[in-house]
Design a protein around this motif. Structure first.
Motif, mmCIF file in Angstrom:
data_model
loop_
_atom_site.group_PDB
_atom_site.id
_atom_site.type_symbol
_atom_site.label_atom_id
_atom_site.label_comp_id
_atom_site.label_asym_id
_atom_site.label_seq_id
_atom_site.Cartn_x
_atom_site.Cartn_y
_atom_site.Cartn_z
ATOM 1 N N UNK A 245 -7.331 21.455 48.609
ATOM 2 C CA UNK A 245 -6.813 21.507 47.244
ATOM 3 C C UNK A 245 -5.289 21.444 47.151
ATOM 4 N N UNK A 246 -4.595 21.603 48.284
ATOM 5 C CA UNK A 246 -3.128 21.573 48.256
ATOM 6 C C UNK A 246 -2.564 20.233 48.737
ATOM 7 N N UNK A 247 -3.439 19.272 49.032
ATOM 8 C CA UNK A 247 -3.006 17.996 49.605
ATOM 9 C C UNK A 247 -2.113 17.230 48.621
ATOM 10 N N UNK A 248 -0.936 16.817 49.090
ATOM 11 C CA UNK A 248 0.005 16.055 48.247
ATOM 12 C C UNK A 248 0.314 14.678 48.812
ATOM 13 N N UNK A 249 0.247 14.517 50.140
ATOM 14 C CA UNK A 249 0.558 13.231 50.762
ATOM 15 C C UNK A 249 -0.577 12.870 51.711
ATOM 16 N N UNK A 250 -1.176 11.691 51.515
ATOM 17 C CA UNK A 250 -2.260 11.212 52.369
ATOM 18 C C UNK A 250 -1.978 9.764 52.738
ATOM 19 N N UNK A 251 -1.841 9.489 54.030
ATOM 20 C CA UNK A 251 -1.587 8.129 54.490
ATOM 21 C C UNK A 251 -2.565 7.767 55.604
ATOM 22 N N UNK A 252 -3.383 6.732 55.332
ATOM 23 C CA UNK A 252 -4.293 6.209 56.368
ATOM 24 C C UNK A 252 -4.048 4.708 56.551
ATOM 25 N N UNK A 253 -2.888 4.224 56.115
ATOM 26 C CA UNK A 253 -2.615 2.788 56.096
ATOM 27 C C UNK A 253 -2.470 2.202 57.501
ATOM 28 N N UNK A 254 -2.754 0.892 57.585
ATOM 29 C CA UNK A 254 -2.576 0.100 58.797
ATOM 30 C C UNK A 254 -3.343 0.685 59.986
ATOM 31 N N UNK A 255 -4.650 0.783 59.772
ATOM 32 C CA UNK A 255 -5.611 1.113 60.809
ATOM 33 C C UNK A 255 -6.722 0.067 60.761
ATOM 34 N N UNK B 38 -3.156 3.487 51.422
ATOM 35 C CA UNK B 38 -4.429 2.952 51.911
ATOM 36 C C UNK B 38 -4.274 1.529 52.439
ATOM 37 N N UNK B 39 -3.086 0.963 52.411
ATOM 38 C CA UNK B 39 -2.867 -0.456 52.713
ATOM 39 C C UNK B 39 -3.096 -0.821 54.162
ATOM 40 N N UNK B 40 -3.267 -2.149 54.396
ATOM 41 C CA UNK B 40 -3.346 -2.678 55.743
ATOM 42 C C UNK B 40 -4.596 -2.301 56.497
ATOM 43 N N UNK C 69 0.047 17.722 53.896
ATOM 44 C CA UNK C 69 0.371 16.354 54.284
ATOM 45 C C UNK C 69 -0.487 15.912 55.448
ATOM 46 N N UNK C 70 -1.135 14.753 55.312
ATOM 47 C CA UNK C 70 -1.961 14.182 56.379
ATOM 48 C C UNK C 70 -1.518 12.740 56.579
ATOM 49 N N UNK C 71 -0.939 12.450 57.750
ATOM 50 C CA UNK C 71 -0.403 11.112 58.040
ATOM 51 C C UNK C 71 -1.078 10.557 59.285
ATOM 52 N N UNK C 72 -1.919 9.553 59.077
ATOM 53 C CA UNK C 72 -2.662 8.923 60.177
ATOM 54 C C UNK C 72 -2.284 7.447 60.307
ATOM 55 N N UNK C 73 -1.274 6.975 59.592
ATOM 56 C CA UNK C 73 -0.976 5.556 59.513
ATOM 57 C C UNK C 73 -0.564 4.960 60.853
ATOM 58 N N UNK C 74 -0.763 3.633 60.953
ATOM 59 C CA UNK C 74 -0.313 2.847 62.106
ATOM 60 C C UNK C 74 -0.910 3.359 63.408
ATOM 61 N N UNK C 75 -2.232 3.438 63.452
ATOM 62 C CA UNK C 75 -2.987 3.718 64.663
ATOM 63 C C UNK C 75 -4.104 2.695 64.769
ATOM 64 N N UNK C 76 -5.107 2.971 65.595
ATOM 65 C CA UNK C 76 -6.264 2.086 65.736
ATOM 66 C C UNK C 76 -7.538 2.800 65.298
ATOM 67 N N UNK C 77 -7.414 3.666 64.300
ATOM 68 C CA UNK C 77 -8.543 4.461 63.843
ATOM 69 C C UNK C 77 -9.544 3.597 63.072
#
Length: 996
Positions: free
Chosen positions: A323-333, A355-357, A297-305
Motif C-alpha cells: 500500500x505504500x508503493x510509489x515507484x515501480x519499474x519493470x521496464x526493458x526485460x 512498463x516500457x521495452x 520503491x521497486x526497481x527491476x528494470x534492464x535485466x533479463x527477467x
C-alpha cells in the motif's frame, strides 16, 4: 624569572580567536558576536561546561564560512563536539586535532578539504562519529582506523580516496554506520567486515569494487540498509538471504553484474522499503512480494527477467498489498502476457510506473485510470493494442505519458484536455486515427508532443500552435493531416524540433515561421506545399537541418539561407525551384545539400553538376550594363547630397557649446528628471538596488506608464562616466535580443541643483543578478536562493546566445568587455539578460580598417574574468569576451568565484576544474544544483544523475575550459559555443527524461 601561566579559560578564549582569524569570509556575520564584549561561552555556536567554563561544543554548521581549520582548535582540550559541516573550508585537516582526547563527534563534511585523512586522529580514543563526506580527500582509508574502539559512525563518501576497504575495519567493533560511496575504491569487500556485529548501514555505491558479497553478510541480522549500486560485483544472490536479514529496509544493487534469479526469500523481507536491482543480469520469474507492506520503491528494470509468457506478470497481483508503493519499474526485460486488471488496485500513492521495452500485449486495462496519483506512465515499445482508455482523463497529476511504439488504435480522445500538468506526451508509432483533439490546448505546460507515424487526419488545430510551452519537439510526421500550415506557427518561438513531413499539407509555408528563432530542425518534406521558400527562414539563426523536399515549391532559393552558419543539411529536392543556387554556407557542402529534381536550377558549386546560368543575348547584357551605370550615378548623387548635409551640420555645430551628448542619444525618447525623482522617492536609498564604477541603480516607477523600471544614474563626477553614458546608449539603441536587458528610455537633463544629470532606464528584472543566486551569502540566511542544474544550463545558453548576437549578428560587432555574474540579470521566468554596456566597444570597418568606439581607456573588465592578455596591454577583442564567458561558465557550474581565497600558489578556478575532469565531475559541481532531485540512496542526491547527464556535465565543463585557454587564438568562438551548447541541451533533456 617565572613565566606567566595562562588560565584554562584564557587558553580557550585565545584558541577561538585564532579560529576566527582563520576565517576569511563570513557571509552571514555569524562571528560578529565573537568579541570581548561578552564571554566566549555566550558566543554563537559555542557551548561550555557550566562548572568549568570550558568549551565542549563548537557548532557552526551551514554558514558558508570560508577559510581553513586553525590548528589552535587543538587547545580546546574539553571539546567533545566539533561541527563545521556544509561550509567552504579548504586546506588540510590539521594533524593537531589528534590532541582532542575528549572528542566524540567530528563533523567536517561538505567542504573543500584536501590531503589525506590524518592517521593521528586515532588518538581521539573517545571518537564516536567521524563525518568527512563531500571533500577532496585523497589517499587510502588509514588502516589505523581499526583502533577506534568507540566509533559508531564513519562517513568518508564523496572524496577521491583510492585503494580498498581495509580489513582492519573489522576491528571497529562498535561501528553501526559505514559509508564510502563515490570514491575510487577497488577490490573486494573484506570478510572481516562481518565481525561488526552491530553494523546496521553499509553504503559502498559508485566505486570500482569487484567480486562477490561475503556470504557472512547474509547472516548479519543487524543490517537494515545496504547500498552497493554502480560497482562491478558479480555472481548471484543467495536464495535464502532474506531469511537471515529480517530487519533489512534498503537494498540497492543496481548497475552491477549480478545474475541468477531474484531470491524467493524476499517475501520474508517484510519491512523493506526500497529494493533496486536494475541494470544487472537477473533472470527468471519475479517471486511473490505480497508481504512487503512497507515497499516504497521497486526497481527491476534492464535485466533479463521473464520469458515472454503469460505468467510473467502474475507477480503484479501480489503487489496489490504493497500500500505504500510509489515507484515501480519493470521496464526493458522480457516480460510478456497481458497487464492484469488488478494493476488498477496497486497503491493509490503510486506516482511513477515504468512498463516500457517488454513484450506485453493485450489492451490497456481500464482500471489503470484508478491510479490517479500517477505523474509518470511509461508503456512504450511493447505490443499493446486496443484504444487508450477514457479513464486516463483522471490523470490530473500526469506529467509524462509515453505510449509510443505499440499497436494502439482508435482516437486520441478528448480526455487529453484534462491532463493540465502534462509536459511530455508520446503516442508515436501506433495506429491512432481521427483528428488531433483541439482541447490539447489545455495542456499549457506541454514541452514535447510526439504523434509520429499514426493515421491522424484533418487539419492541425490552431491550439497546437498556441502552445508556447513547446520547447523540445513537435513531431507530426507520417500521418494524413491536411490543410495549411497556419501563420500561428510563429508562436512556437522556443521550439527546437518541428516535423510535419509526409502528410497532405497544402498552401504556402507561412513567413511567420521565421519567428521560431530557437528552431534547429525543420522537416516539411513529402507534402503538397506550394509557393516560394520564405526568405524569413534566414532569421532562424540556429537552424541545423532543413528539409523541404517532395513538395511543389517554386521560385528562387533565398540568398539569405547561405548566411545560416549552423545549417549543415538542406534538402530541396523534387520541387519546381528555379534560378541560381547560392555558393556560400551550406551551399558549399555537396554532402549536406540535395537539389535534385529541380530542372530549372542552375549554377552552384561544381559538385552539384548543374548547368551554368547563361545570359540571354546581348540585349540582356546591355540592360545589365545600363542598370549598373544607373546605380553608380544614383549612388554618387546620394553621396553628394549627404556631403552637403554634413557640411551644413558641422558648420552649425561649430558655433555651439561643446557637449558630451552623442547625436545617437537623441534617437532615444527621454523622460524628465522630475519624473525619475518622483518615481524613486527622491532617489531614496531604500530603492537603491546596485552600484558600480560609474553609476547607481534604483528601482522606480515611470509616472507616464505606471511601470516598475530600473534606473541607472550616472555618477558624472567620475572620470569616464560621460563616455560610459554615450557608449552604452550607442550600443543599446539599435540592438534587440531576448537575452539582453532592453533599454526603455534615457534622461539627459539637470537636477534640482542645476547640475548635469544623466540616466538610463531599463526593464526591471525581478530576480536580480546572477551574482545573488550563485553566492546567496549576500542575502539573508532566512531567504537562501539556489539554482537547479536545469536552470544553470538554461542561463549558460542564454548568456551564450547574447554574446553570439553581439559578436556575430549585430550590424556593428559589439565587445561587452565586462561579463561577470553581477552583469547578468534574471527576469520573472529566470531567463538571463546580459546588462551593463558601459565598457562596451563597437567595432566597425571603414576603408578596410577596424575602428573601435569605447567608453573608457585603461579599464578592461573585472579581475578574475578579464583575460590574461588584457593585463599586458593587448586590445580588447571578441576572444576576451569568450574568456570571460568560459570563466563565468565554470563559476555557474561549481558555485566558486574565480577570485576565491582558497586558490593559492598558482591555483585558479580553471586548473581546479581541469584537474578534476572527468572522473570527479560530481564532486566539483555545486551541490545545491542537485537539491531538487530524488535521491537513490537516502543520503546522496547526486546519485540520481544518469550517465547521459553526467556526460553532459563533463561536456559543459570542457566548453568552459576551451573558452578560457590562455592563448586567445585557441579559444572557441561564440558560434561554436552556441552550437555545442545546443547539442548538450538536447542530450541533457534526453538523459533527464529517460533516466530512471
Amino acid at each position: 624569572m617565572m613565566k606567566a601561566i595562562a588560565s584554562p579559560n584564557n587558553i580557550d578564549h585565545l584558541a577561538l580567536l585564532k579560529f576566527k582569524e582563520s576565517i576569511s569570509s563570513d557571509p552571514y556575520g555569524i562571528l560578529f558576536s565573537w568579541n570581548t564584549s561578552i564571554h566566549f561561552c555566550n558566543w554563537h555556536g559555542i557551548t561550555c561546561n557550566s562548572a568549568l567554563q570550558r568549551v565542549t561544543t563548537l557548532n557552526l554548521e551551514g554558514y558558508k564560512l570560508k577559510g581553513f581549520i586553525s590548528p589552535h582548535i587543538a587547545n580546546l582540550s574539553y571539546l567533545t563536539n566539533f561541527n563545521l559541516d556544509n561550509n567552504n573550508l579548504y586546506g588540510k585537516i590539521p594533524q593537531e586535532l589528534g590532541r582532542l582526547s575528549r572528542l566524540k563527534q567530528l563533523y567536517i563534511g561538505n567542504n573543500s578539504l584536501e590531503g589525506e585523512i590524518p592517521t593521528n586522529l586515532t588518538a581521539c580514543t573517545h571518537l564516536e562519529v567521524l563525518y568527512l563526506l563531500g571533500n577532496n580527500l585523497i589517499g587510502k582509508i588509514p588502516v589505523q582506523i581499526g583502533s577506534f574502539q568507540k566509533l559508531r559512525s564513519l562517513n568518508v563518501g564523496k572524496n577521491k580516496l583510492t585503494g580498498g576497504i581495509p580489513a582492519f575495519m573489522g576491528n571497529v567493533s562498535s561501528l553501526i554506520y559505514l559509508s564510502v560511496i563515490m570514491n575510487n575504491l577497488e577490490g573486494d569487500i573484506p570478510q572481516q567486515i562481518c565481525n561488526l556485529k552491530s553494523l546496521a548501514s553499509v553504503f559502498v555505491s559508485v566505486n570500482n569494487l569487484t567480486g562477490t558479497f561475503p556470504s557472512c553478510l547474509y547472516n548479519m541480522s543487524s543490517l537494515t540498509k545496504i547500498s552497493a549500486s554502480a560497482n562491478q560485483f558479480n555472481d548471484s544472490l543467495s536464495p535464502n538471504m532474506f531469511h537471515t536479514l529480517p530487519n533489512l529496509q534498503l537494498l540497492l544493487l543496481g548497475g552491477n553484474r549480478l545474475s541468477g534469479p531474484i531470491p524467493p526469500s524476499i517475501i520474508n523481507a517484510s519491512i523493506i522499503s526500497s529494493f533496486d536491482i536494475g541494470g544487472n543480469y537477473f533472470s527468471g520469474q519475479v517471486p511473490n512480494m505480497s508481504k512487503l507492506q512497507y515497499l516504497y520503491r521497486l526497481s527491476l528494470q534492464k535485466n533479463n527477467l521473464g520469458d515472454n509468457s503469460i505468467k510473467d506478470l502474475e507477480f503484479l497481483k501480489s503487489l496489490v498489498n504493497c500500500s505504500k508503493l510509489q515507484i515501480l519499474s519493470i521496464s526493458y526485460n522480457n516480460f510478456g502476457g497481458y497487464l492484469p486488471n488488478s494493476i488498477g488496485n496497486l497503491s493509490s500513492k503510486l506516482s511513477q510506473l515504468y512498463l516500457g521495452g517488454n513484450q506485453i500485449s493485450g489492451e490497456i486495462p481500464v482500471t489503470l485510470g484508478n491510479l490517479v496519483d500517477l505523474t509518470l506512465l511509461m508503456m512504450e515499445d511493447n505490443f499493446i493494442g486496443g484504444i487508450i482508455p477514457t479513464t486516463f482523463g483522471k490523470f490530473h497529476k500526469m506529467q509524462k505519458l509515453e505510449l509510443g511504439t505499440n499497436m494502439l488504435s482508435g482516437e486520441i480522445g478528448a480526455f487529453i484536455g484534462n491532463l493540465s500538468q502534462l509536459f511530455m506526451l508520446g503516442v508515436g508509432q501506433n495506429m491512432l486515427e481521427g483528428n488531433i483533439p483541439p482541447n490539447i490546448g489545455n495542456c499549457q505546460k506541454l514541452q514535447q508532443l510526439d504523434l509520429f507515424q499514426n493515421n491522424l487526419t484533418g487539419a492541425i488545430p490552431l491550439e497546437v500552435f498556441n502552445l508556447s510551452s513547446l520547447t523540445n519537439f513537435l513531431d507530426l510526421t507520417q500521418n494524413s493531416l491536411s490543410g495549411s500550415i497556419p501563420a500561428e506557427v510563429g508562436n512556437l518561438k522556443n521550439l527546437n524540433f518541428l516535423s510535419m513531413s509526409d502528410n497532405h499539407l497544402t498552401g504556402h509555408i507561412p513567413g511567420t515561421i521565421g519567428e521560431c528563432i530557437m528552431l534547429e530542425n525543420l522537416y516539411l518534406e513529402g507534402n503538397s506545399l506550394q509557393g516560394i521558400i520564405p526568405s524569413s527562414l534566414a532569421s532562424v539563426k540556429n537552424l541545423r537541418a532543413l528539409d523541404l523536399s517532395r513538395n511543389h515549391l517554386s521560385g528562387p532559393i533565398p540568398n539569405g539561407l547561405q548566411n545560416l552558419s549552423y545549417l549543415q543539411y538542406f534538402n530541396i529536392s523534387f520541387n519546381m525551384l528555379e534560378g541560381e543556387v547560392p555558393t556560400e554556407g551550406v551551399f558549399q557542402n555537396a554532402s549536406g545539400l540535395v537539389v535534385t529534381g529541380n530542372s530549372m536550377l542552375c549554377g552552384g558549386i561544381s559538385k552539384l553538376h548543374l548547368p551554368p546560368c547563361t545570359i540571354r543575348g546581348k540585349k540582356l547584357a546591355k540592360h545589365h550594363k545600363f542598370i549598373l551605370v544607373t546605380v553608380i550615378v544614383s549612388v554618387i548623387a546620394c553621396l553628394l547630397i549627404l556631403s552637403i548635409i554634413l557640411i551644413i551640420y558641422w558648420t552649425r555645430k561649430r558655433g555651439k557649446k561643446p557637449s558630451f551628448d552623442s547625436p545617437t542619444i537623441d534617437q532615444l525618447a527621454k523622460v524628465s528628471y522630475q519624473s525619475l525623482h518622483n518615481g524613486t522617492d527622491g532617489f531614496s536609498t531604500t530603492n537603491l538596488i546596485g552600484s558600480g564604477s560609474f553609476s547607481s541603480v534604483y528601482k522606480g516607477t515611470l509616472e507616464s506608464e505606471d511601470k516598475v523600471v530600473a534606473i541607472k544614474v550616472l555618477n558624472l563626477q567620475r572620470k569616464g562616466a560621460h563616455k560610459s553614458f554615450i557608449v552604452e546608449c550607442n550600443a543599446l539603441k539599435n540592438i534587440k535580443h531576448r537575452n539582453l536587458v532592453p533599454i526603455l528610455t534615457c534622461c539627459s537633463s539637470t537636477d534640482y541643483k542645476g547640475q548635469e544629470f544623466k540616466a538610463l532606464i531599463f526593464e526591471y528584472m525581478k530576480n536580480g543578478s546572477l551574482e545573488q543566486w550563485l553566492h546567496p551569502g549576500t542575502l539573508s540566511a532566512e531567504n537562501p536562493r539556489t539554482l537547479s542544474l536545469d536552470q544553470r544550463l538554461n542561463i549558460i545558453i542564454d548568456i551564450a546566445s547574447a554574446l553570439h548576437y553581439l559578436h556575430h549578428e549585430c550590424e556593428q560587432s559589439i565587445i561587452h568587455c565586462d561579463l561577470k555574474p553581477g552583469n547578468v540579470l534574471l527576469d520573472d521566468d529566470m531567463v538571463a539578460h546580459v546588462s551593463d554596456f558601459g565598457m562596451t566597444r563597437l567595432l566597425s570597418t571603414i576603408n578596410g580598417t577596424t575602428s573601435k568606439q569605447t567608453s573608457t581607456t585603461g579599464i578592461k573588465g573585472t579581475v578574475g574574468y578579464a583575460p590574461p592578455e588584457y593585463g599586458v596591454g593587448s586590445e580588447v577583442s571578441m576572444n576576451g569576451d569568450v574568456y570571460s564567458f568560459g570563466i563565468l561558465m565554470l563559476e555557474i557550474l561549481t558555485g566558486i568565484r574565480p577570485t576565491d581565497e582558497s586558490f593559492e600558489d598558482g591555483q585558479n578556478l580553471r586548473n581546479f576544474v581541469e584537474n578534476s575532469l572527468p572522473d570527479n565531475v560530481l564532486q566539483i559541481l555545486d551541490a545545491s544544483s542537485l537539491k531538487q532531485r530524488q535521491p537513490i540512496v537516502e543520503e546522496e542526491n547526486s546519485l540520481n544523475l544518469t550517465p547521459t547527464v553526467e556526460n553532459c556535465l563533463v561536456s559543459l565543463f570542457n566548453i568552459g575550459l576551451a573558452c578560457s585557454v590562455e592563448s586567445p587564438k585557441e579559444r572557441l568562438n561564440m558560434e561554436n559555443v552556441t552550437r555545442e551548447l545546443s547539442k548538450i541541451k538536447g542530450a541533457f533533456l534526453s538523459g533527464k527524461i529517460n533516466g530512471k
